[in-house]
Design a protein around this motif. Structure first.
Motif, PDB file in Angstrom:
ATOM      1  N   UNK A   1       0.872  -1.311  -0.030  1.00  0.00           N
ATOM      2  CA  UNK A   1      -0.091  -0.135  -0.044  1.00  0.00           C
ATOM      3  C   UNK A   1       0.793   1.162   0.120  1.00  0.00           C
ATOM      4  N   UNK A   2       1.940   1.202   0.562  1.00  0.00           N
ATOM      5  CA  UNK A   2       2.979   2.206   0.706  1.00  0.00           C
ATOM      6  C   UNK A   2       3.222   2.770  -0.792  1.00  0.00           C
ATOM      7  N   UNK A   3       3.765   1.607  -1.633  1.00  0.00           N
ATOM      8  CA  UNK A   3       4.173   1.728  -2.921  1.00  0.00           C
ATOM      9  C   UNK A   3       2.901   2.295  -3.820  1.00  0.00           C
ATOM     10  N   UNK A   4       1.878   1.500  -3.705  1.00  0.00           N
ATOM     11  CA  UNK A   4       0.763   1.771  -4.738  1.00  0.00           C
ATOM     12  C   UNK A   4      -0.397   2.607  -4.311  1.00  0.00           C
ATOM     13  N   UNK A   5      -0.359   3.031  -2.960  1.00  0.00           N
ATOM     14  CA  UNK A   5      -1.086   4.123  -2.519  1.00  0.00           C
ATOM     15  C   UNK A   5      -2.340   3.578  -2.015  1.00  0.00           C
ATOM     16  N   UNK A   6      -3.368   4.153  -1.408  1.00  0.00           N
ATOM     17  CA  UNK A   6      -4.483   3.553  -0.643  1.00  0.00           C
ATOM     18  C   UNK A   6      -4.738   3.476   0.629  1.00  0.00           C
ATOM     19  N   UNK A   7      -5.938   3.496   1.268  1.00  0.00           N
ATOM     20  CA  UNK A   7      -5.982   3.694   2.717  1.00  0.00           C
ATOM     21  C   UNK A   7      -6.346   2.476   3.610  1.00  0.00           C
ATOM     22  N   UNK A   8      -6.403   1.416   3.143  1.00  0.00           N
ATOM     23  CA  UNK A   8      -7.073   0.270   3.562  1.00  0.00           C
ATOM     24  C   UNK A   8      -6.197  -0.053   4.816  1.00  0.00           C
ATOM     25  N   UNK A   9      -4.659   0.168   4.797  1.00  0.00           N
ATOM     26  CA  UNK A   9      -4.030  -0.458   5.817  1.00  0.00           C
ATOM     27  C   UNK A   9      -3.241   0.813   6.632  1.00  0.00           C
ATOM     28  N   UNK A  10      -3.978   2.071   6.420  1.00  0.00           N
ATOM     29  CA  UNK A  10      -3.161   3.064   6.966  1.00  0.00           C
ATOM     30  C   UNK A  10      -1.859   3.417   6.700  1.00  0.00           C
ATOM     31  N   UNK A  11      -1.467   2.907   5.535  1.00  0.00           N
ATOM     32  CA  UNK A  11       0.043   3.172   5.020  1.00  0.00           C
ATOM     33  C   UNK A  11       0.403   4.850   5.177  1.00  0.00           C
TER      34      UNK A  11
END
Ligand code: SF4
Length: 383
Positions: A200-210
């Motif tokens: 998620x840190x690399x690809x973006x997103x908010x599911x895991x709160x990166x």
């Protein structure tokens, strides 16, 4: 020289968001065949030169998921094959897996040390990290272990979890100190690209709160504030990530940093006999199948060359705050690796001038205020 034994239990209840270990969530029906395979591997492995075992460590994964009788069966098989003398016998346990009955059964089975994966005392941080337990479970677990009679408990915290703030970190450290475990490990979160958090840190997103992971500078500040708090509370800081009350250092983990021999059993377990390192096949189903077919599970067998042994002396030994003995290094390696030792001497001089390492007599150690950049120091030293 005595031997350490490590038992790998690669099963978990869920997958934590930051974890990329070779562990899996499997049906409990697979626990017994796995334990049988581990017992078989123990019985079939002949340890040469180091028959006396003084540390045993059950890690994972979550070994406390196994039934206490199953854990006992594995311990009994170790006793059957090895001479166990005054051993430290550790079980890694997650707080939500602990009950009074299990605690008593672990003690009766021969465990005398529990390593409790607390990670944080903030429920929102635990939830975001995908942990199953909550703050109240940690207190309950510690109480149950004490009541059962455990007088050697280690607890872990992670600095850098999503949503962690200066205030929540201070609170976690103070709550941990309130329990007063004999041993504390504090790990600075390193995001593995293969974990869900890393992806998620690399690809973006908010599911895991990166996006809520503290900055590297903030994580370093968390670590340094914990160093001060733990020192004030009487804990000896003896390894970059580890603190202990007097006499309670992890005897098993010290073997890794001191390059002493240990045998690992189970899927993905690593071993070192002084001259070579090897690892077992990671996949637990394949591991069980190999053991049932009488096929060796060992792979990645690598002789430790003198050059590599010398590097290990530095990057493992310097993790200890006591440092390493340069006179020993010179006498053990100077004759055969004259040029490399001379090169290291030059690099050490450079690192000293930058204030990254300290030399006291023949003892070389990382500068106490540079522990948060230890990896960079190792690269400069050995690069
Ligand atoms: S409990 Fe430990 S091994 Fe299991 S998923 Fe979480 S961090 Fe990984």
């Amino acid at each position: 020289m005595t031997l350490g034994i490590y038992i790998q239990v690669p099963f978990c209840q869920t997958k934590c968001t930051y974890c990329n270990f070779h562990t899996g969530v499997v049906s409990p029906e697979r626990f017994e065949p796995y334990a049988g395979a581990v017992c078989r591997e123990i019985a079939e492995t002949v340890a040469v030169n180091a028959p006396v075992v003084d540390t045993v460590y059950f890690g994972g994964g979550t070994p406390s998921l196994l039934d206490p009788a199953t854990l006992r069966r594995i311990i009994d098989s170790i006793y059957h094959s090895y001479q166990i003398v005054s051993a430290e016998v550790t079980l890694e346990a997650d707080p939500e897996t602990i009950t009074p009955e299990k605690s008593s059964a672990w003690l009766a089975a021969g465990f005398n040390r529990i390593s409790l994966g607390a990670q944080s005392f903030s429920d929102s941080e635990l939830q975001a990290a995908g942990r199953m337990h909550r703050r109240a479970d940690i207190f309950r677990a510690a109480e149950m272990l004490r009541t059962a009679g455990f007088d050697n408990i280690s607890m872990d915290l992670i600095a850098g979890l999503p949503h962690q703030s200066c205030g929540s970190w201070e609170n976690s450290v103070m709550e941990l100190l309130g329990i007063r475990p004999e041993h504390i490990s504090i790990y600075m979160l390193e995001i593995d690209d293969g974990s869900r958090l890393g992806k998620e840190s690399l690809a973006g997103g908010s599911r895991y709160s990166a996006g809520q992971i503290p900055t590297d500078d903030a994580i370093a500040e968390f670590y340094e504030s914990a160093c001060a708090r733990l020192a004030a509370a009487g804990y000896e800081h003896y390894e970059i990530s580890n603190w202990a009350l007097r006499g309670r250092r992890s005897r098993h983990n010290l073997k890794y940093w001191r390059r002493e021999p240990y045998l690992g059993f189970g899927a993905g377990a690593h071993s070192f006999d002084g001259v070579k390192r090897w690892a077992n096949v990671h996949d637990s189903a394949r591991y069980v199948a190999y053991m049932e077919q009488g096929v060796s599970p060992q792979e990645q067998i690598e002789p430790v060359t003198p050059e590599h042994a010398l590097e290990e002396e530095f990057f493992l030994g310097l993790r200890q705050l006591d440092g390493i003995d340069l006179e020993h290094i010179e006498s053990a390696y100077g004759e055969f690796q004259h040029d490399r030792v001379a090169d290291l001497r030059t690099r050490i001089t450079g690192l000293r001038s930058q204030g990254l390492v300290e030399l006291e007599g023949a003892r070389l150690r990382l500068a106490p205020d540079r522990l948060t950049i230890s990896n960079e120091v190792f690269v400069e030293l050995l690069g």
